[in-house]
Write a protein that holds these residues in place. Structure first.
Motif, short mmCIF file in Angstrom:
data_model
loop_
_atom_site.label_atom_id
_atom_site.label_comp_id
_atom_site.label_asym_id
_atom_site.label_seq_id
_atom_site.Cartn_x
_atom_site.Cartn_y
_atom_site.Cartn_z
N ARG A 115 0.85 -1.17 0.00
CA ARG A 115 0.00 0.00 0.00
C ARG A 115 0.90 1.24 0.00
O ARG A 115 1.58 1.53 0.98
CB ARG A 115 -0.91 0.02 1.23
N LEU A 151 1.10 5.27 -0.26
CA LEU A 151 0.31 6.49 -0.17
C LEU A 151 1.20 7.70 -0.44
O LEU A 151 2.33 7.78 0.04
CB LEU A 151 -0.32 6.62 1.21
N GLN A 161 -2.32 11.90 1.15
CA GLN A 161 -3.37 11.04 0.59
C GLN A 161 -4.12 10.35 1.71
O GLN A 161 -3.53 9.75 2.60
CB GLN A 161 -2.74 9.99 -0.35
N ASN A 162 -5.46 10.43 1.67
CA ASN A 162 -6.28 9.87 2.74
C ASN A 162 -7.14 8.70 2.28
O ASN A 162 -8.21 8.45 2.83
CB ASN A 162 -7.17 10.96 3.35
N TYR A 163 -6.66 8.01 1.26
CA TYR A 163 -7.40 6.85 0.78
C TYR A 163 -6.43 5.86 0.14
O TYR A 163 -5.29 6.20 -0.19
CB TYR A 163 -8.47 7.25 -0.23
N TYR A 164 -6.90 4.63 -0.02
CA TYR A 164 -6.14 3.62 -0.77
C TYR A 164 -7.14 2.68 -1.42
O TYR A 164 -8.35 2.73 -1.13
CB TYR A 164 -5.19 2.85 0.15
#
Length: 235
Positions: A194, A196, A200-203
């Motif tokens: 993962r 980021l 960034q506040n999503y994946y």
């Protein structure tokens, strides 16, 4: 004839549509050793970008012998499409973008790439309506085309209107959907790591993958929002 012996030609162009889409036209100036040729063409129904593209294509196709051509256009759409390598990339990907929709104006981009191959072409952007003599003249020629009585049909734009759904984004949403590039059924895969970007506040928990052409599709259902501590906020 060696490269140094090729004739050096300046090509100035401009195009537009009123309204957009609407009746359109373009103007072209070819300059070689002080000799000038001007062209003006009008279309019944088209767009600004298609006229900008067509102007350059028309001018290059008028040059019947291999030449070193310097193109001057006030369209960043056209200039960046070539200088940034976008058009070459679209052609390599069979005119399908990453999200699966077809490249707009692909008929003209293909035609432009084909005619560029016949010459040695350099593209330069000029600011429109800024006192550039040739650009201002091309703008006038384009207006003449727009207002001419004998306008022609833009067959490529009419074809686009008839098949508009194929140019709009067709989403790949679930495992088993057909890949937009090769129609192979996509499968679900989980990323190995993962990664980021800062802030960034999503994946994406998973992505859809074409085992044939290797295209990846990021889908909304796989998107996970995280807080500042890296914890998922939603299932």
């Amino acid at each position: 004839m060696s490269w140094d012996d090729l004739p050096q030609i300046d090509l100035y162009s401009d195009g537009g549509a009123e309204p957009n889409p609407g009746k359109g036209g373009f103007g072209v100036i070819l300059s070689y050793k002080g000799r000038i040729k001007e062209f003006s063409v009008g279309y019944e129904l088209t767009t600004n970008n298609r006229m900008e593209l067509m102007a350059v294509i028309f001018g290059l196709e008028k040059i019947k012998t291999k030449a070193k051509v310097t193109v001057y256009s006030d369209s960043k759409y056209v200039v960046d499409g070539i200088k940034q390598g976008w058009a070459v990339g679209w052609e390599r990907d069979h005119w399908i973008k990453k999200k699966g929709n077809l490249v707009l104006n692909k008929d003209l981009w293909q035609r432009l790439l084909d005619v560029i191959d016949k010459h040695d072409v350099v593209f330069n952007w000029v600011k429109g309506h800024d006192g550039h003599i040739e650009n201002e003249r091309c703008d006038q020629l384009a207006s003449n085309g727009i207002n001419s009585e004998h306008k022609i049909k833009d067959e490529g734009y009419l074809e686009y209107l008839e098949n508009i759904e194929y140019y709009q984004e067709q989403k790949i949403e679930k495992e088993g959907d057909a890949c937009r590039k090769c129609e192979t059924l996509v499968v679900k895969k989980s990323p190995k790591k993962r990664k980021l970007k800062p802030g960034q506040n999503y994946y994406y928990e998973y992505y859809l993958f074409c085992p044939n052409c290797k295209t990846m599709y990021m889908v909304e259902d796989a998107k996970r929002t995280i807080d500042q501590q890296g914890n998922s906020l939603f299932e």
